[in-house]
Scaffold this active site. Structure first.
Site, mmCIF file in Angstrom:
data_model
loop_
_atom_site.group_PDB
_atom_site.id
_atom_site.type_symbol
_atom_site.label_atom_id
_atom_site.label_comp_id
_atom_site.label_asym_id
_atom_site.label_seq_id
_atom_site.Cartn_x
_atom_site.Cartn_y
_atom_site.Cartn_z
ATOM 1 N N CYS A 187 0.922 -1.154 0.039
ATOM 2 C CA CYS A 187 -0.014 0.123 -0.064
ATOM 3 C C CYS A 187 0.820 1.161 -0.114
ATOM 4 O O CYS A 187 1.463 1.684 0.924
ATOM 5 C CB CYS A 187 -0.920 0.006 1.279
ATOM 6 S SG CYS A 187 -2.138 1.173 0.944
ATOM 7 N N CYS A 218 -0.122 3.290 -7.297
ATOM 8 C CA CYS A 218 -1.246 2.577 -6.353
ATOM 9 C C CYS A 218 -1.002 1.163 -7.052
ATOM 10 O O CYS A 218 -1.368 0.953 -8.100
ATOM 11 C CB CYS A 218 -2.452 3.324 -6.447
ATOM 12 S SG CYS A 218 -3.831 2.009 -5.379
#
Length: 250
Positions: A80, A198
């Site tokens: 993440c 991401c």
């Protein structure tokens, strides 16, 4: 004789892309190199991409590192980017060192890479100075990501925040929309296009297309993480069809 490597992934509970794109790349690599890989995950609770929820999620990463080290994985990847970058400038170094220490304390030492650190390091390997970034986050979080990357020594010439708050909706974003988004960006003088900052936003299928259209190397958080994992395993960082960084040019 081929060698088998266990890939550990520390994954937000709502992430469904890290466990598809990274295995897809390493499986594609198996067609050109002898090494083989298995994939093992531990999950941290997170549903909405908000700063407070990201911080609470990050606090679970120590547990995940210990759990994965129980399986004697050969490398751990923390999946993440925004969670790391929202915790303060340079935090990926603290996170990687702390999680590696947890595996050592569990008598199962393994190198740790974060998608945040991998993206920064990948840009450095590519010699990038000026970049453009596409991110799925809300604008305030995207600004944190941009500031973090700037603090690592890069000029961010242009960026786009797609403002998708729900993490499952991030995974549902159609990667075929990304080329149009990039066409609307200012890429003059840009060295590298970060197509997805991401690991949850899918992008791998269109990386070759965006490289062909822009004439510029394209990097994503998932590609950078795969490169960092292969380097940590002391394996040649090559994957067919996965962009410039994994082309063998670096």
């Amino acid at each position: 004789m081929s060698s088998l490597y266990r890939i550990g992934q520390i994954v937000p509970s709502s992430n469904v892309t890290m466990e598809t794109e990274i295995p897809a790349m390493l499986t594609a690599r198996q067609a050109i190199r002898p090494e083989r890989f298995t994939f093992h995950s531990a999950r941290m609770r997170m549903k909405t991409v908000r700063k407070d929820e990201l911080a609470a999620m990050d606090a679970e990463s120590d547990r995940c590192a210990v759990e994965l080290s129980d399986a004697r994985v050969d490398v751990l990847g923390y999946a993440c980017l925004v969670a790391i970058m929202s915790m303060g400038l340079g935090y990926h170094r603290d996170s990687e060192a702390r999680l590696a220490r947890k595996t050592l304390e569990n008598d199962a030492p393994a190198p740790v890479v974060t998608s945040a650190g991998a993206l920064v390091d990948g840009l450095k390997v590519m010699g990038a100075k000026r970049i453009a970034i596409v991110a799925p986050y809300m604008r305030p979080l995207t600004e944190l990501v941009v500031d973090y990357i700037r603090a690592e020594g890069f000029e961010v010439q242009d960026w786009r925040a797609l403002e998708i708050p729900d993490n499952l909706d991030v995974a549902r974003h159609d990667p075929n929309n990304l080329p149009d988004i990039v066409r609307g960006m200012n890429l003059e003088g840009v060295d590298v296009v970060v197509l997805s900052a991401c690991v949850q936003m899918p992008s791998l299928p269109v990386v070759p297309r965006v490289e062909a259209e822009t004439g510029k190397p394209v990097l994503t958080a998932a590609i950078a993480t795969t490169y960092a994992m292969l380097k940590a395993l002391k394996l040649e960082p090559v994957v067919p069809g996965a962009g410039a960084l994994l082309s063998g040019a670096y």
